[in-house]
Design an enzyme around this catalytic site. Sequence first.
Site, PDB file in Angstrom:
ATOM      1  N   LYS A  87      -5.217  -8.937  -6.416  1.00 14.55           N
ATOM      2  CA  LYS A  87      -6.485  -9.210  -5.729  1.00 14.55           C
ATOM      3  C   LYS A  87      -7.534  -8.148  -6.079  1.00 14.55           C
ATOM      4  CE  LYS A  87      -6.492  -6.957  -1.254  1.00 14.55           C
ATOM      5  NZ  LYS A  87      -7.392  -6.862  -0.154  1.00 14.55           N
ATOM      6  N   LYS A 141       0.824  -1.218   0.000  1.00 13.63           N
ATOM      7  CA  LYS A 141       0.000   0.000   0.000  1.00 13.63           C
ATOM      8  C   LYS A 141       0.852   1.260   0.000  1.00 13.63           C
ATOM      9  CE  LYS A 141      -4.443  -1.625   1.457  1.00 13.63           C
ATOM     10  NZ  LYS A 141      -5.603  -1.545   2.328  1.00 13.63           N
ATOM     11  N   LYS A 148     -10.886  -2.464  -3.461  1.00 14.48           N
ATOM     12  CA  LYS A 148     -11.711  -1.244  -3.531  1.00 14.48           C
ATOM     13  C   LYS A 148     -10.941  -0.117  -4.200  1.00 14.48           C
ATOM     14  CE  LYS A 148     -13.633  -1.933   1.135  1.00 14.48           C
ATOM     15  NZ  LYS A 148     -12.552  -2.219   2.073  1.00 14.48           N
TER      16      LYS A 148
HETATM   17  N1  AQP Z   1     -10.061  -9.813  -2.996  1.00 15.12           N
HETATM   18  C1  AQP Z   1     -10.454 -10.319  -1.836  1.00 15.12           C
HETATM   19  N2  AQP Z   1     -10.770 -11.634  -1.725  1.00 15.12           N
HETATM   20  C2  AQP Z   1     -11.175 -12.170  -0.547  1.00 15.12           C
HETATM   21  N3  AQP Z   1     -11.308 -11.443   0.584  1.00 15.12           N
HETATM   22  C3  AQP Z   1     -11.015 -10.116   0.522  1.00 15.12           C
HETATM   23  N4  AQP Z   1     -11.056  -9.140   1.430  1.00 15.12           N
HETATM   24  C4  AQP Z   1     -10.661  -7.988   0.856  1.00 15.12           C
HETATM   25  N5  AQP Z   1     -10.372  -8.175  -0.423  1.00 15.12           N
HETATM   26  C5  AQP Z   1     -10.579  -9.496  -0.673  1.00 15.12           C
HETATM   27  C6  AQP Z   1     -11.468  -9.335   2.817  1.00 15.12           C
HETATM   28  O1  AQP Z   1     -12.515  -8.412   3.094  1.00 15.12           O
HETATM   29  C7  AQP Z   1     -12.437  -8.028   4.465  1.00 15.12           C
HETATM   30  C8  AQP Z   1     -12.517  -6.549   4.569  1.00 15.12           C
HETATM   31  O2  AQP Z   1     -11.435  -5.954   3.891  1.00 15.12           O
HETATM   32  P1  AQP Z   1     -11.024  -4.475   4.259  1.00 15.12           P
HETATM   33  O3  AQP Z   1     -12.155  -3.580   4.036  1.00 15.12           O
HETATM   34  O4  AQP Z   1     -10.457  -4.431   5.607  1.00 15.12           O
HETATM   35  O5  AQP Z   1      -9.883  -4.040   3.307  1.00 15.12           O
HETATM   36  P2  AQP Z   1      -8.823  -4.663   2.401  1.00 15.12           P
HETATM   37  O6  AQP Z   1      -8.441  -6.042   2.762  1.00 15.12           O
HETATM   38  O7  AQP Z   1      -7.713  -3.710   2.289  1.00 15.12           O
HETATM   39  O8  AQP Z   1      -9.715  -4.732   1.119  1.00 15.12           O
HETATM   40  P3  AQP Z   1      -9.749  -4.009  -0.208  1.00 15.12           P
HETATM   41  O9  AQP Z   1     -11.128  -4.105  -0.654  1.00 15.12           O
HETATM   42  O10 AQP Z   1      -8.743  -4.581  -1.115  1.00 15.12           O
HETATM   43  O11 AQP Z   1      -9.433  -2.506   0.048  1.00 15.12           O
HETATM   44  P4  AQP Z   1      -8.222  -1.637  -0.438  1.00 15.12           P
HETATM   45  O12 AQP Z   1      -8.370  -1.482  -1.917  1.00 15.12           O
HETATM   46  O13 AQP Z   1      -8.437  -0.359   0.287  1.00 15.12           O
HETATM   47  O14 AQP Z   1      -6.977  -2.352  -0.074  1.00 15.12           O
HETATM   48  C9  AQP Z   1     -11.127  -8.604   5.016  1.00 15.12           C
HETATM   49  O15 AQP Z   1     -11.418  -9.766   5.776  1.00 15.12           O
HETATM   50  C10 AQP Z   1     -10.360  -8.962   3.792  1.00 15.12           C
HETATM   51  O16 AQP Z   1      -9.497 -10.080   4.007  1.00 15.12           O
END
Ligand code: AQP
Length: 343
Positions: free
Chosen positions: A206, A114, A209
């Site tokens: 992956k 990140k 968001k």
């Molecule tokens: N691609 C994914 N596949 C499976 N699980 C996922 N999670 C996130 N992306 C995937 C799971 O969703 C939960 C919440 O995630 P989060 O909101 O804490 O943020 P993150 O993991 O940083 O998810 P994002 O969506 O990818 O956000 P950004 O783009 O901001 O980094 C967690 O349990 C996570 O494992």
Amino acid sequence: MAFKERVFSGVQPSGNLHLGNYLGAIVNFVALQERYDCIYCVVDLHAITIWQDPAELPRATREVTAAFIACGIDPKKHIIFNQSQVAEHAELAWIFNCVARVGWLNRMTQFKEKAGKDRENASVGLYVYPNLMAADILVYRATHVPVGEDQKQHLELSRDIAQKFNNDFAASIHAHGYGDAFFPQPEPLIQGPATRVMSLRDGSKKMSKSEPSDYSRINLTDDADAIAQKIRKARTDPEALPSEEKGLEPRPEADNLVGIYAALAGQTKAQVLREFGGGQFSNFKIALVDLAVAKLGPIGNEMKRLVQDPVYINGVLADGATRARVLAAETMNAVKDIVGFVR
Ligand code: AQP
């Protein structure tokens, strides 16, 4: 010492909730309600480790709350709240900043991904994010944490922090009548055929968001047309689908779509391949569109309905926070005694 079994997990209000969040995390949150007392948190303190527009954050917080409810989490039987309403998360995180080691945090791959090349300019919050996550879990002395695979390393760090706290303060923990260990070792629950949903445009990344291309993900609020268009355009390879799971190994995009289908249908990948193996992607994609629209359509519609009632959503969060605060304060008072703070 035996700890009361309790589930905790969180989702950041940092933008578009997507199919990865749903299949990797929220689906499991829903299933666990039957067996455990569950606490599900909209982790707004985590979200601001990366800039969030203050005009947008309340809407995003309510949207995650709406997703929890629309997917089937019962806010009366369990607890749904937003993290910033329970100050004990930040308080315990400070103590964990003093327990965790810099070397531990330096190994965290999510920070490296990140922060990217502009590491010097990343917020300190992004760096110590895993300590706050440990506090989120341990302030409720939660024993089980449903997450996607990307959170596995952070969960291991939470276990290390719990262990080191228990060791460092062993004498005080004992003297205050908490036996041999004050914090449990929280167990990650990484379940289902889609624990790491990948981008629809690139099977090596992956689904996320923050990815600029909206075509890389299916948002929970996408309508049927958008879902259909994104799946139709999803990257694949020219081969037919394999009949055996082993045949998916060198084909990340195929593996991803089969995993998504399996998770949405409540099947294994092997079952999906028994039906679609040997066939072309075009037919498989038609079936996947139908399935995704049938499963996600009602959730998206319910989310849209719920976010139009901010008073109701705010009420759910306030009620959850009141109940969470009671549990968190109990832990925090004990931690203060154990650490030696006068109160
Ligand atoms: N691609 C994914 N596949 C499976 N699980 C996922 N999670 C996130 N992306 C995937 C799971 O969703 C939960 C919440 O995630 P989060 O909101 O804490 O943020 P993150 O993991 O940083 O998810 P994002 O969506 O990818 O956000 P950004 O783009 O901001 O980094 C967690 O349990 C996570 O494992």
